[in-house]
Design a protein around this motif. Structure first.
Motif, short mmCIF file in Angstrom:
data_model
loop_
_atom_site.label_atom_id
_atom_site.label_comp_id
_atom_site.label_asym_id
_atom_site.label_seq_id
_atom_site.Cartn_x
_atom_site.Cartn_y
_atom_site.Cartn_z
N SER A 120 51.81 54.61 61.30
CA SER A 120 52.84 54.61 62.35
C SER A 120 52.41 53.77 63.55
CB SER A 120 53.10 56.05 62.83
OG SER A 120 53.82 56.76 61.86
N PHE A 150 60.08 57.83 54.67
CA PHE A 150 60.37 59.10 55.34
C PHE A 150 60.19 58.87 56.83
CE2 PHE A 150 55.98 58.52 54.45
CZ PHE A 150 55.35 58.87 55.63
N PHE A 179 48.07 67.70 59.14
CA PHE A 179 48.42 66.40 58.58
C PHE A 179 47.18 65.53 58.62
CE2 PHE A 179 49.12 61.94 59.93
CZ PHE A 179 49.56 61.43 58.72
#
Ligand code: BEZ
Length: 408
Positions: free
Chosen positions: A122, A163, A242
């Motif tokens: 990201s 996603f 995560f």
């Protein structure tokens, strides 16, 4: 926005920035077909595809999976997409924003690719976002979940086959609210955009108490003991995590070694026990429940065919990353197959991607939203179990279909 992008292309053509491609540092060229740079065997002009992937560091195995997933689709389709022979140019991003941005520039300005795909992190996605907003080239993200990637403003040329960070974590948080209501969670994730957004997505849907939010430094943490101690000392009775790639291997093994596994149930985003790392994690991963839109154990014919072709081609288990990249190739193929797009006509390419409709993915059929071009898709609760003598992510529950940015 459109005029800005078109004038940029004219500018790039005018100054002739192509050249020095093969020798550019960090670039790996991989010919996916027998076609040369301008014309394939059948006379159609070669489509140059840029693949932005980490080839070193924590996320390198994810990058390899994405290269292989894309290549598998090409191999199954005669090396062509939309009838054009394809040349893939891979460019190294690490998980470092500046490296990713430089690689993106090289792909577009020196390698003159017509479309870019890939991007694992990201942080890299956010670093290339503004560049692609002004570039006359479509970008199809095939992993990075950065929530704000294609919002404020929406970027007509940015698409995603993977996603959003919020999507699986929100699904997990809602499931936890319904099934683990008595628990107090600690959340732990690497200290960068994806970690922050995953924890936020989970806690928004969970709605209950979070005893600790812990963010170990990304890419440099090998020893999780100080952070596991922090969890132990908090009021947490359960943990949401995560991590991905090498960090997920270390975290899951150390969580068990530290003795937390017996006391505090561990759940997370599905990357925590991705199939590319699961055998290496070993028994410490058994019983971990995670939420994601894919597992190689999904029971549909297309997936079974994909998993067996992937295993035959690479002697490896298909992963979520490979699937998302396979679907990026498929999206390009469908888009160019349905529309008459002249080589180099980025505007028509983007319009064709927008109209591609449903993608027949190994995960099941999905389509992209018309505004932010992100998948609407089912999310599954998976549990690591012994399946046919190997660890696998078995589907425990279909959590339903989720929008890219579900609202609490
Ligand atoms: C991300 O940075 O968006 C990401 C990285 C690895 C797995 C999943 C998401």
């Amino acid at each position: 926005m459109k005029d800005q992008r078109l004038s940029r292309r004219r500018f790039l053509q005018g100054v002739g920035v192509a050249g020095a491609v093969a020798s550019a540092p960090g670039l790996l060229s991989a010919c996916a077909s027998g076609g040369g740079p301008t014309s394939g065997g059948g006379g159609r002009e070669t489509l140059r595809v840029g693949l932005l992937v980490p080839l070193s560091g924590t996320y390198a195995p994810l990058g390899k999976d994405m290269q292989q997933g894309f290549q598998l689709y090409l191999d199954q389709h005669g090396g062509s997409l939309g009838g054009r022979p394809v040349e893939v140019v891979s460019a190294e991003t690490e998980a470092t924003p500046e490296v990713g941005l430089r690689a993106a520039r090289r792909l577009v300005e020196e390698d003159r690719v017509e479309v870019v795909t890939g991007v694992v992190s990201s942080a890299v996605a956010y670093s290339v976002k503004d560049y692609f907003a002004g570039a006359d080239v479509p970008l199809i993200i095939s992993n990075a979940g950065a929530n704000e990637l294609n919002m404020d403003p929406t970027l007509p040329n940015v698409f995603r086959t993977s996603f959003t960070n919020r999507q699986p974590c929100f699904a997990l948080g809602r499931w936890a609210a319904q099934n683990m209501a008595g628990e107090t969670f600690a959340c732990i994730a690497p200290d960068y955009a994806a970690g922050k957004e995953d924890v936020e997505g989970f806690s928004d849907a969970w709605g209950g108490e979070i005893a600790a939010r812990i963010f170990p430094p990304f890419g440099t943490t090998g020893d999780y003991q100080p952070f596991l101690s922090e969890i132990r000392q908090s009021a947490a009775t359960a943990v949401m995590a995560f991590f991905a790639g090498g960090e997920a291997i270390n975290f899951v093994q150390q969580y068990s070694d530290f003795g937390l596994k017996e006391d505090l149930p561990l759940i997370g985003a599905g990357f925590l026990t991705d199939d590319g790392i699961l055998q290496e994690q070993g028994n410490p991963a058994l019983g971990i429940r995670t939420a994601l839109h894919y597992t190689p154990l999904l029971d549909n014919e297309r997936n079974q065919e994909f998993v067996s072709s992937y295993s035959e081609a690479y002697d490896a288990t298909a992963t979520t990353y490979a699937t998302q990249s396979y679907d990026a190739a498929q999206l390009i193929d469908v888009a160019l197959g349905n529309a008459d797009v002249e080589p180099g006509d980025a505007e028509a390419f983007v319009a064709a991607l927008e109209q591609a409709g449903t993608i027949a993915s190994p995960r099941g059929e999905f389509s992209l939203t018309s505004d932010i071009h992100d998948p609407v898709q089912p999310v599954y609760l998976r549990e690591v179990q012994q399946v046919d003598g190997e660890l696998g992510n078995a589907v425990v529950e279909d959590l339903g279909e989720f929008q890219p940015i579900p609202e609490a």
